[in-house]
Design an enzyme around this catalytic site. Structure first.
Site, PDB file in Angstrom:
ATOM      1  N   SER A  34     -78.711 -33.736  12.335  1.00  0.00           N
ATOM      2  CA  SER A  34     -77.386 -34.316  12.162  1.00  0.00           C
ATOM      3  C   SER A  34     -77.517 -35.619  11.378  1.00  0.00           C
ATOM      4  CB  SER A  34     -76.742 -34.569  13.535  1.00  0.00           C
ATOM      5  OG  SER A  34     -75.419 -35.039  13.407  1.00  0.00           O
ATOM      6  N   CYS A  35     -76.385 -36.112  10.871  1.00  0.00           N
ATOM      7  CA  CYS A  35     -76.376 -37.384  10.140  1.00  0.00           C
ATOM      8  C   CYS A  35     -74.937 -37.872  10.110  1.00  0.00           C
ATOM      9  CB  CYS A  35     -76.961 -37.223   8.733  1.00  0.00           C
ATOM     10  SG  CYS A  35     -76.073 -36.055   7.676  1.00  0.00           S
ATOM     11  N   GLY A  36     -74.508 -38.447   8.996  1.00  0.00           N
ATOM     12  CA  GLY A  36     -73.124 -38.889   8.884  1.00  0.00           C
ATOM     13  C   GLY A  36     -72.165 -37.773   8.491  1.00  0.00           C
TER      14      GLY A  36
END
Length: 279
Positions: free
Chosen positions: A234-236
């Protein structure tokens, strides 16, 4: 299978018959562009892979949703990509958006895709030739898609597996954003992280603009994932999650899924749980 190539390798293979070079540069979140001297040049023969205009689901309310298989295939065919093409992708930041394209090709069933380590900055600093960007004509390709939908997940699946001990969710955002101590660039989002996830900022797998060597990469991933759990990234908004997915592949750790919406989805005001440093 190799997941990256060096600038030296690419320079030696520029004229290979089945080679396709893709420039996947996008602005960073907040609008930051590559260095000014890199904005109007490209590696000779490179074709622009438009992550924001073509290879995206424009009907989604999230920023970087994967395109449908049909849209992906149609876009690739206009770039001359064939089923037997060796695809090399880079971006103007170094290592930022190119791994998103690497992962997208994997999702669509095209395995012969590699990232140029260090991207355009390293290519230029190595002294290799560039050319001025000019409009590109369409080149007909014949790529066929073998969609692997299990490689992408949404919030409902994340909510199911976040307590499953066989999975580990890794978050590529900065430590401050992960902890909820630094503001989110998208101001409508909550701060913090998915409960049970671990922080692995994508910058931590880079050194001097290139990826860590394989031994160092393995040591890093062995430390954060000693049991070699199935990794979810996951990230932004789904871009740099693919950077740490690439790192995991280099380190021979199980690359299971990318959370496509990432924090742009989970962090929206909702009943989905969030943890911060204070919790």
């Amino acid at each position: 299978m190799d997941h990256i190539v060096s600038a030296e390798w690419l320079n030696d293979h520029l004229n290979d018959e089945n080679l396709i070079i893709l420039d996947a540069t996008i602005p960073k979140v907040g609008g930051k562009l590559p260095a000014e001297e890199l904005q109007d040049i490209r590696i000779p023969g490179a074709r622009f892979f438009d992550l924001k205009g073509v290879f995206i689901d424009k009907e989604s309310e999230l920023p970087n949703t994967m395109p449908t298989p049909d849209k992906f295939a149609a876009g690739c065919k206009t770039l001359g990509i064939r089923g037997d093409s060796t695809v090399i992708v880079y971006d103007g930041h170094g290592i930022y958006s190119a791994p998103r394209v690497w992962y997208m090709f994997k999702v669509m069933g095209h395995e012969n895709i590699m990232v140029l380590d260090g991207g355009l900055p390293h290519w230029v600093s190595s002294g290799y030739k560039t050319e001025v960007k000019t409009p590109e004509g369409e080149v007909k390709g014949d790529i066929e898609v073998n969609h692997q939908p299990h490689m992408i997940c949404d919030s409902s699946l994340i909510n199911e597996i976040r307590n499953d001990e066989s999975y580990l969710i890794l978050d590529a955002r900065s430590e401050g954003r992960f902890n909820g101590t630094a503001p989110e660039p998208r101001k409508e989002l909550r701060g913090g992280h998915i409960p049970g996830s671990k922080s692995l900022p994508f910058t931590s797998i880079l050194k001097d603009g290139v990826l860590l060597d394989k031994r160092s990469m393995m040591a890093l991933y062995d430390q954060i994932n000693p049991e070699k759990k199935r990794l979810v990234f996951s990230c932004g908004s789904g871009i740099t999650a693919c950077v740490i997915a690439l790192g995991a592949a280099i380190a021979d750790h199980p690359v299971e899924m990318v959370y496509d919406g990432s924090w742009s989805d989970w962090g929206r005001p909702s009943e989905l749980p969030v943890e911060t440093l204070e919790d």
